[in-house]
Design a protein around this motif. Structure first.
Motif, short mmCIF file in Angstrom:
data_model
loop_
_atom_site.label_atom_id
_atom_site.label_comp_id
_atom_site.label_asym_id
_atom_site.label_seq_id
_atom_site.Cartn_x
_atom_site.Cartn_y
_atom_site.Cartn_z
N GLY A 90 40.32 -31.56 5.83
CA GLY A 90 41.56 -31.08 5.24
C GLY A 90 42.72 -32.04 5.46
O GLY A 90 43.51 -32.31 4.55
N LEU A 91 42.82 -32.56 6.67
CA LEU A 91 43.90 -33.52 6.97
C LEU A 91 43.72 -34.80 6.17
O LEU A 91 44.72 -35.42 5.73
CB LEU A 91 43.93 -33.81 8.47
CG LEU A 91 44.32 -32.63 9.37
CD1 LEU A 91 44.23 -33.02 10.84
CD2 LEU A 91 45.73 -32.13 9.03
N GLN A 92 42.50 -35.23 5.95
CA GLN A 92 42.25 -36.42 5.14
C GLN A 92 42.65 -36.19 3.69
O GLN A 92 43.26 -37.06 3.05
CB GLN A 92 40.77 -36.81 5.22
CG GLN A 92 40.35 -37.39 6.56
CD GLN A 92 38.84 -37.58 6.68
OE1 GLN A 92 38.07 -37.07 5.87
NE2 GLN A 92 38.42 -38.29 7.71
N ALA A 93 42.34 -35.01 3.17
CA ALA A 93 42.73 -34.68 1.79
C ALA A 93 44.25 -34.61 1.66
O ALA A 93 44.83 -35.06 0.66
CB ALA A 93 42.10 -33.36 1.36
N LEU A 94 44.91 -34.06 2.68
CA LEU A 94 46.38 -34.00 2.67
C LEU A 94 46.97 -35.40 2.70
O LEU A 94 47.94 -35.69 1.97
CB LEU A 94 46.87 -33.17 3.85
CG LEU A 94 48.39 -33.04 4.01
CD1 LEU A 94 49.01 -32.43 2.76
CD2 LEU A 94 48.72 -32.20 5.24
N ALA A 109 50.24 -29.19 -1.75
CA ALA A 109 50.37 -30.09 -0.60
C ALA A 109 51.35 -29.54 0.43
O ALA A 109 51.13 -29.66 1.65
CB ALA A 109 50.81 -31.47 -1.06
N LEU A 110 52.43 -28.92 -0.03
CA LEU A 110 53.39 -28.33 0.91
C LEU A 110 52.75 -27.18 1.69
O LEU A 110 52.94 -27.06 2.90
CB LEU A 110 54.62 -27.82 0.16
CG LEU A 110 55.71 -28.85 -0.16
CD1 LEU A 110 56.76 -28.26 -1.07
CD2 LEU A 110 56.35 -29.39 1.12
N LEU A 122 49.25 -40.49 -2.88
CA LEU A 122 49.40 -40.47 -4.33
C LEU A 122 50.77 -39.96 -4.78
O LEU A 122 51.00 -39.77 -5.97
CB LEU A 122 48.29 -39.59 -4.95
CG LEU A 122 46.86 -40.12 -4.80
CD1 LEU A 122 45.85 -39.05 -5.18
CD2 LEU A 122 46.67 -41.37 -5.65
N GLY A 123 51.66 -39.73 -3.83
CA GLY A 123 53.02 -39.30 -4.16
C GLY A 123 53.18 -37.80 -4.29
O GLY A 123 54.17 -37.33 -4.86
N GLY A 124 52.24 -37.03 -3.75
CA GLY A 124 52.28 -35.59 -3.90
C GLY A 124 52.76 -34.83 -2.70
O GLY A 124 52.41 -33.65 -2.53
N THR A 125 53.58 -35.44 -1.86
CA THR A 125 54.04 -34.80 -0.62
C THR A 125 54.69 -33.44 -0.88
O THR A 125 54.52 -32.50 -0.10
CB THR A 125 55.03 -35.72 0.11
OG1 THR A 125 54.37 -36.93 0.45
CG2 THR A 125 55.57 -35.05 1.37
N GLU A 185 47.80 -33.18 -6.64
CA GLU A 185 47.69 -31.75 -6.40
C GLU A 185 46.24 -31.29 -6.26
O GLU A 185 45.97 -30.27 -5.62
CB GLU A 185 48.40 -30.97 -7.50
CG GLU A 185 49.91 -30.88 -7.30
CD GLU A 185 50.30 -29.99 -6.13
OE1 GLU A 185 50.15 -30.44 -4.96
OE2 GLU A 185 50.74 -28.86 -6.36
N ALA A 186 45.31 -32.02 -6.86
CA ALA A 186 43.89 -31.69 -6.64
C ALA A 186 43.54 -31.91 -5.17
O ALA A 186 42.86 -31.08 -4.55
CB ALA A 186 43.00 -32.54 -7.54
N HIS A 187 44.02 -33.00 -4.60
CA HIS A 187 43.78 -33.28 -3.18
C HIS A 187 44.57 -32.30 -2.30
O HIS A 187 44.09 -31.88 -1.24
CB HIS A 187 44.16 -34.72 -2.86
CG HIS A 187 43.29 -35.73 -3.52
ND1 HIS A 187 42.06 -36.10 -3.03
CD2 HIS A 187 43.46 -36.43 -4.68
CE1 HIS A 187 41.51 -37.00 -3.84
NE2 HIS A 187 42.32 -37.21 -4.84
N GLY A 188 45.79 -31.95 -2.75
CA GLY A 188 46.58 -30.99 -1.99
C GLY A 188 45.92 -29.64 -1.92
O GLY A 188 45.90 -28.99 -0.87
#
Length: 423
Positions: free
Chosen positions: A280-284, A298-299, A290-293, A236-239
Motif C-alpha cells: 500500500g505504501l509503495q502504491a501511495l 491518494a488523500l 505521478l503528481g496525484g498527492t 488515482e488508480a495507484h491511489g
C-alpha cells in the motif's frame, strides 16, 4: 433442512455466483442487460426447484447451467427478430470450443472479464451516477439498498437510475466491449468509483449478519491491481490501490473471535499484514510520483497510512490526519468526509472540538439515516462524560444500523453509557 434454511442457502449461493454469471453471459450474448435478466431467471428457477429437490452439490454449477440454457433458448427464439442475436447464434457453436467452459470455470478466477463488464456498464452515454449504480447492481451483485447507502440517497432513486440505465444500454445497441485509448480514459473515473464502492461494501457491510465481506474486498483488490497495469500513469488508480491495500491490511484484527467489530484503537496491531502495508505504501508513493498527492483516493490513502505507520494507537498522528481530512474537504463536498474530520479533530484537539463539527451535521439531509453520525456523536459525548446524551445517541445509531454486528455493538455502547450515567 427447513424451508428457511434452503432459502438462505439459495441467497448465499446467489450472492457469490451472480457477478460471475452476469459476466459469463455478457460475454456470450454481447448484451449486458439481457445477461442480467437471464441470470435473474436462474435465481427464480433455484427458488422454485431447490426447496423440492434439495440443494445441489455444486450450487454455482447448477445456476450456471440453468442460466446458459436460458441464454441459448433466448438466442434461438430471437434469431428471426434481431440481427445481432441471429449473428451470435450462428457463431455460438464455433465459439463454444474456444471459450472456457462456464460450469467448470465457476471455481476458478474470472480473469479480467469482470473488469471488462464494469467498463461496459460505465459507458459515457450514461450519467456518472447511473454508470456506477448499474455496475454495482448488475456486475457486482450489490442490492439496491446497499448502493443507496453508498450514495446516501433513497432506495427508489437508485432503482430508477438502474432501470433507466438498463433501458439506455438496450436501446442504444451497446455491446460487451473492452475500450482502449481515449475511451478507456473517459470511463476510468467511473470504474475507479465502482471498485472503491465494492471494496467499501466488503470492508463494512451495509446489511446482513457479518461485518466483513472478504470476498468483495479481495475482488476489488484484484481489479485494482489490474487497473494499475492497464493505466500505469493514472495516479488515482495507484491511489485507490494504496487505499484498499492499507485498509485491507487490518482485516484480521477488525473483528474478534465472535465476529464483533473491534475499533482501530483497540486492535491487535500484531495481526496487521505488514506485506500488504508495504504494498500500500509503495502504491501511495507511486501515486505521488505521478503528481496525484491531492487526489481523492491518494488523500484517503495518506490518512490510512498514518495509522499503518503507528506502532501503537498512542503514536497515531491525529493532527496530520485532521489536516489531511481538511484538505480532502476542500476537494470533495461530502458530509461523510466532514464527519470523519470530526473524529480526527476530536482525537487531535479534544472531544469538544470534534463534537462541535459533528453537531453541525445534525439535520444534514444526506445523513438523515446514516447511523455513523449518531455513533460518532455518542462516542464524543461519552468522552465528555455526558453519559445520558451518549446513551441516546448510541441507541439512535443502533436503530439506524442495517448490519447486525454494528447494531449489537452500538447497543452495547448504549448500555455502557447508561451504566456510567448511574451515580
Amino acid at each position: 433442512m427447513t424451508g428457511g434454511d434452503v432459502h438462505r442457502a439459495i441467497l448465499a449461493a446467489w450472492r457469490v455466483e451472480q457477478p460471475r454469471l452476469v459476466t459469463s453471459l455478457s460475454r456470450m450474448l454481447r448484451d449486458v442487460p439481457l445477461a442480467e435478466e437471464l441470470t435473474q431467471d436462474a435465481l427464480l428457477a433455484a427458488l422454485e426447484h431447490w426447496p423440492l429437490s434439495g440443494i445441489p452439490d455444486r450450487p454455482g454449477a447448477w445456476l450456471a447451467t440453468t442460466a446458459k440454457r436460458r441464454a441459448l433458448d433466448h438466442l434461438r427464439r430471437s434469431r428471426m427478430l434481431a440481427r445481432k442475436h441471429e449473428l451470435v447464434a450462428r457463431e455460438l457453436e464455433a465459439e463454444q470450443q474456444a471459450m472456457p467452459d462456464l460450469v467448470a470455470a465457476l471455481d476458478d478466477d474470472i480473469g479480467d472479464e469482470m473488469l471488462r463488464l464494469i467498463f461496459t456498464a460505465c459507458h459515457p452515454l450514461l450519467s456518472r451516477e447511473a454508470r456506477v449504480a448499474l455496475a454495482l447492481r448488475m456486475v457486482c451483485g450489490l442490492t439496491t439498498e446497499e448502493i443507496a447507502r453508498a450514495f446516501l440517497v433513497a432506495d427508489a432513486t437508485i432503482a430508477q437510475r438502474i432501470v433507466r440505465a438498463k433501458r439506455t444500454l438496450s436501446e442504444s445497441g451497446l455491446i460487451y466491449e473492452t475500450p482502449s485509448g481515449d475511451e478507456l480514459s473517459e470511463r476510468l473515473a467511473a470504474v475507479l468509483e465502482v471498485v472503491y464502492l465494492i471494496f467499501n461494501e466488503g470492508y463494512t457491510a451495509a446489511r446482513g449478519e457479518d461485518w466483513l465481506r472478504p470476498q468483495l474486498c479481495q475482488e476489488a483488490l484484484r481489479i485494482g491491481r489490474i487497473l494499475t497495469s492497464i493505466a500505469p500513469h493514472e495516479p488515482e488508480a495507484h491511489g485507490l490501490l494504496a487505499l484498499m491495500e492499507l485498509n485491507a491490511s487490518r482485516n484480521a484484527a477488525r473483528t474478534d473471535a465472535a465476529g464483533a467489530p473491534v475499533l482501530i484503537l483497540e486492535q491487535n496491531r500484531a495481526l496487521w499484514d505488514l506485506l500488504q502495508i508495504r504494498r500500500g505504501l509503495q502504491a501511495l508513493a507511486r501515486a505521488r510520483e505521478l503528481g496525484g498527492t491531492f487526489g481523492f483516493y491518494a488523500l484517503q490513502a495518506a490518512i490510512v497510512a498514518c495509522h499503518a505507520r503507528a506502532a501503537t494507537a498512542a503514536e497515531t498522528n491525529w493532527t496530520r490526519i485532521a489536516a489531511l481530512y481538511a484538505e480532502l474537504t476542500k476537494r470533495v463536498d461530502s458530509p461523510v468526509i466532514e464527519l470523519n474530520r470530526a473524529v480526527a479533530v476530536g482525537m487531535a484537539e479534544g472531544p469538544a472540538a470534534g463534537l462541535e463539527i459533528a453537531n453541525r451535521l445534525v439535520g444534514e439531509p444526506a445523513l438523515k439515516t446514516y447511523h455513523l453520525l449518531e455513533s460518532v456523536r455518542g462516542d464524543l459525548l461519552y468522552k465528555l462524560q455526558h453519559f445520558e446524551a451518549a446513551r441516546a445517541a448510541f441507541a439512535a445509531a443502533a436503530e439506524l444500523a442495517g448490519n447486525q454486528r454494528e447494531r449489537d455493538f452500538l447497543q452495547r455502547r448504549a448500555v455502557e453509557a447508561a451504566n456510567a450515567a448511574v451515580p
